[in-house]
Scaffold this motif. Structure first.
Motif, PDB file in Angstrom:
ATOM      1  N   ASP A   1       2.738   6.835  -1.415  1.00 50.86           N
ATOM      2  CA  ASP A   1       3.889   7.611  -1.859  1.00 50.86           C
ATOM      3  C   ASP A   1       3.726   8.185  -3.269  1.00 50.86           C
ATOM      4  N   ALA A   2       2.604   7.886  -3.923  1.00 51.29           N
ATOM      5  CA  ALA A   2       2.380   8.437  -5.264  1.00 51.29           C
ATOM      6  C   ALA A   2       2.159   9.941  -5.229  1.00 51.29           C
ATOM      7  N   GLY A   3       1.792  10.467  -4.055  1.00 51.06           N
ATOM      8  CA  GLY A   3       1.649  11.905  -3.910  1.00 51.06           C
ATOM      9  C   GLY A   3       0.285  12.452  -4.287  1.00 51.06           C
ATOM     10  N   VAL A   4      -0.678  11.589  -4.569  1.00 50.39           N
ATOM     11  CA  VAL A   4      -2.035  12.017  -4.919  1.00 50.39           C
ATOM     12  C   VAL A   4      -2.869  12.063  -3.635  1.00 50.39           C
ATOM     13  N   PRO A   5      -3.566  13.155  -3.354  1.00 49.85           N
ATOM     14  CA  PRO A   5      -4.405  13.226  -2.143  1.00 49.85           C
ATOM     15  C   PRO A   5      -5.435  12.105  -2.129  1.00 49.85           C
ATOM     16  N   LEU A   6      -5.604  11.482  -0.961  1.00 51.92           N
ATOM     17  CA  LEU A   6      -6.426  10.285  -0.844  1.00 51.92           C
ATOM     18  C   LEU A   6      -7.551  10.473   0.173  1.00 51.92           C
ATOM     19  N   LEU A   7      -8.698   9.859  -0.128  1.00 49.62           N
ATOM     20  CA  LEU A   7      -9.827   9.798   0.796  1.00 49.62           C
ATOM     21  C   LEU A   7     -10.342   8.374   0.826  1.00 49.62           C
ATOM     22  N   VAL A   8     -10.572   7.841   2.018  1.00 51.00           N
ATOM     23  CA  VAL A   8     -11.170   6.526   2.205  1.00 51.00           C
ATOM     24  C   VAL A   8     -12.582   6.741   2.744  1.00 51.00           C
ATOM     25  N   ALA A   9     -13.596   6.352   1.968  1.00 51.96           N
ATOM     26  CA  ALA A   9     -14.992   6.585   2.332  1.00 51.96           C
ATOM     27  C   ALA A   9     -15.713   5.242   2.416  1.00 51.96           C
ATOM     28  N   TYR A  10     -16.506   5.055   3.474  1.00 47.94           N
ATOM     29  CA  TYR A  10     -17.117   3.740   3.667  1.00 47.94           C
ATOM     30  C   TYR A  10     -18.303   3.822   4.628  1.00 47.94           C
ATOM     31  N   GLY A  11     -19.214   2.857   4.487  1.00 42.32           N
ATOM     32  CA  GLY A  11     -20.279   2.669   5.456  1.00 42.32           C
ATOM     33  C   GLY A  11     -19.797   1.794   6.586  1.00 42.32           C
ATOM     34  N   ASP A  12     -20.365   2.010   7.768  1.00 45.58           N
ATOM     35  CA  ASP A  12     -19.862   1.266   8.931  1.00 45.58           C
ATOM     36  C   ASP A  12     -20.729   0.058   9.278  1.00 45.58           C
ATOM     37  N   THR A  13     -21.687  -0.306   8.409  1.00 48.23           N
ATOM     38  CA  THR A  13     -22.592  -1.413   8.709  1.00 48.23           C
ATOM     39  C   THR A  13     -22.773  -2.285   7.468  1.00 48.23           C
ATOM     40  N   ASN A  14     -22.464  -3.568   7.588  1.00 46.75           N
ATOM     41  CA  ASN A  14     -22.691  -4.530   6.497  1.00 46.75           C
ATOM     42  C   ASN A  14     -21.889  -4.234   5.237  1.00 46.75           C
TER      43      ASN A  14
ATOM     44  N   PRO B   1       0.809  -1.230   0.000  1.00 44.30           N
ATOM     45  CA  PRO B   1       0.000   0.000   0.000  1.00 44.30           C
ATOM     46  C   PRO B   1       0.839   1.275   0.000  1.00 44.30           C
ATOM     47  N   ALA B   2       2.087   1.167   0.433  1.00 39.27           N
ATOM     48  CA  ALA B   2       2.951   2.345   0.465  1.00 39.27           C
ATOM     49  C   ALA B   2       3.133   2.943  -0.924  1.00 39.27           C
ATOM     50  N   ALA B   3       3.010   2.114  -1.967  1.00 38.38           N
ATOM     51  CA  ALA B   3       3.151   2.637  -3.326  1.00 38.38           C
ATOM     52  C   ALA B   3       2.066   3.658  -3.625  1.00 38.38           C
ATOM     53  N   LEU B   4       0.855   3.409  -3.135  1.00 36.71           N
ATOM     54  CA  LEU B   4      -0.240   4.364  -3.336  1.00 36.71           C
ATOM     55  C   LEU B   4      -0.027   5.596  -2.466  1.00 36.71           C
TER      56      LEU B   4
ATOM     57  N   LEU C   1      -2.349   4.617   4.473  1.00 35.33           N
ATOM     58  CA  LEU C   1      -2.260   5.481   3.291  1.00 35.33           C
ATOM     59  C   LEU C   1      -2.087   6.956   3.650  1.00 35.33           C
ATOM     60  N   ARG C   2      -2.233   7.271   4.962  1.00 34.21           N
ATOM     61  CA  ARG C   2      -2.256   8.671   5.407  1.00 34.21           C
ATOM     62  C   ARG C   2      -3.353   9.443   4.673  1.00 34.21           C
ATOM     63  N   ALA C   3      -4.510   8.779   4.584  1.00 32.53           N
ATOM     64  CA  ALA C   3      -5.646   9.326   3.855  1.00 32.53           C
ATOM     65  C   ALA C   3      -6.672   9.899   4.813  1.00 32.53           C
ATOM     66  N   GLY C   4      -7.464  10.842   4.336  1.00 28.65           N
ATOM     67  CA  GLY C   4      -8.627  11.288   5.073  1.00 28.65           C
ATOM     68  C   GLY C   4      -9.706  10.223   5.038  1.00 28.65           C
ATOM     69  N   THR C   5     -10.723  10.366   5.868  1.00 26.55           N
ATOM     70  CA  THR C   5     -11.813   9.399   5.906  1.00 26.55           C
ATOM     71  C   THR C   5     -13.163  10.104   5.889  1.00 26.55           C
ATOM     72  N   ALA C   6     -14.158   9.398   5.357  1.00 19.05           N
ATOM     73  CA  ALA C   6     -15.562   9.803   5.429  1.00 19.05           C
ATOM     74  C   ALA C   6     -16.350   8.547   5.773  1.00 19.05           C
TER      75      ALA C   6
END
Length: 280
Positions: free
Chosen positions: A218-231, A213-216, A246-251
């Motif tokens: 270290d690519a330098g593109v801003p990242l967001l991880v978005a997901y539902g918390d149920t099922n 995952p470090a390849a993603l 990933l040092r990404a933000g979350t939603a």
């Protein structure tokens, strides 16, 4: 909110025509850039039909497409034509066609996120941001999904109809109900999707899309991880840990499962737009 109709478009893929949808911002609205949305396993552009007009109303040109062999896109009946490199090559081609002169915001849902993360690592300069939407680290561990090879064996012997029934049963067990129209569409879509597409994606899912995952990160593109918390297919802590790696933000979408793009499209759109505004 101004009316922003969805336009059917045809894109060039490496194995034939790719069916797409595009929505432009209303006249008089500043164009803030282009968004490309990539569907997942057994999915299609219709997975984003609620989000596309909302993104356009916010000032973005939004494009979604069926991956090769999905629903209305062309694709061969040879499983060898559905490697990760094939899917990624199609995505690169789509980006070049819809935004040849500027990087795009990329959103990948589930397996679409697998394809997207490889594309981001290969050509990071073509992407202003990347959002993994309900798209966890891999399909081989820490996922509530049968082993891909086992699913492939079932599809080989029983076909798409059986797979659709299994998915319907899983939705019913999770308390999800579908309108008759929606159920008919999902049935028609999976029957029209090339069997080779389904088997090819399952082969791709037998290994993590990126060895590290470090390849993603270290690519330098801003990242967001978005997901539902149920099922969802991945538990919340899996997404949380992946975001930390990933040092990404979350939603996070409370009470929502694997398709927040369909269940809470306004909130997903708001989170995407806020994420992109922070980058400006």
């Amino acid at each position: 909110m101004a009316e922003v109709p969805i336009e059917s478009i045809t894109l060039r893929g490496g194995a034939g025509a790719l069916a797409g949808w595009a929505v432009d911002p209303p006249l008089g609205t500043p164009n803030l850039g282009t968004v490309v949305l990539v569907p997942g396993f057994t999915g299609s552009k219709e997975d984003f039909d609620f989000i596309l007009p909302l993104l356009a109303a916010a000032g973005y040109r939004a494009v979604a497409y069926d991956q090769r062999g999905q629903w209305q896109s062309e694709g061969p009946d040879d499983v060898a034509a559905y490697t990760m490199a094939d899917f990624v090559g199609d995505l690169h081609g789509v980006v070049e066609q819809v935004s040849p002169d500027a990087p795009v915001h990329l959103v990948g849902h589930s397996f679409g996120g697998y394809v997207s993360r490889v594309a981001v690592v290969e050509t990071p300069a073509r992407f202003r941001s990347f959002t993994l939407l309900a798209s966890g680290p891999s399909s081989v561990e820490d996922i509530k999904f049968p082993p891909p090879r086992m699913v492939a064996q079932v599809v080989e012997s029983a076909g798409q109809e059986f797979l659709r029934q299994q998915m319907s049963d899983a939705m019913a067990a999770a308390g999800q109900t579908l309108s008759p129209e929606r159920a008919e569409f999902l049935h028609n879509r999976i029957v029209r999707t090339e069997k080779a597409n389904i088997l090819g994606i399952l082969r791709c899912m037998e290994a993590p899309p990126l060895a590290d995952p470090a390849a993603l990160r270290d690519a330098g593109v801003p990242l967001l991880v978005a997901y539902g918390d149920t099922n969802d297919l991945w538990d919340p802590e899996i997404h949380e840990n992946f975001a930390r790696q990933l040092r990404a933000g979350t939603a996070v979408y409370p009470g929502i499962g694997h398709v927040p793009n369909e269940d809470v499209p306004a909130q997903v759109t708001a989170d995407l737009v806020n994420f992109w505004k922070e980058l400006a």
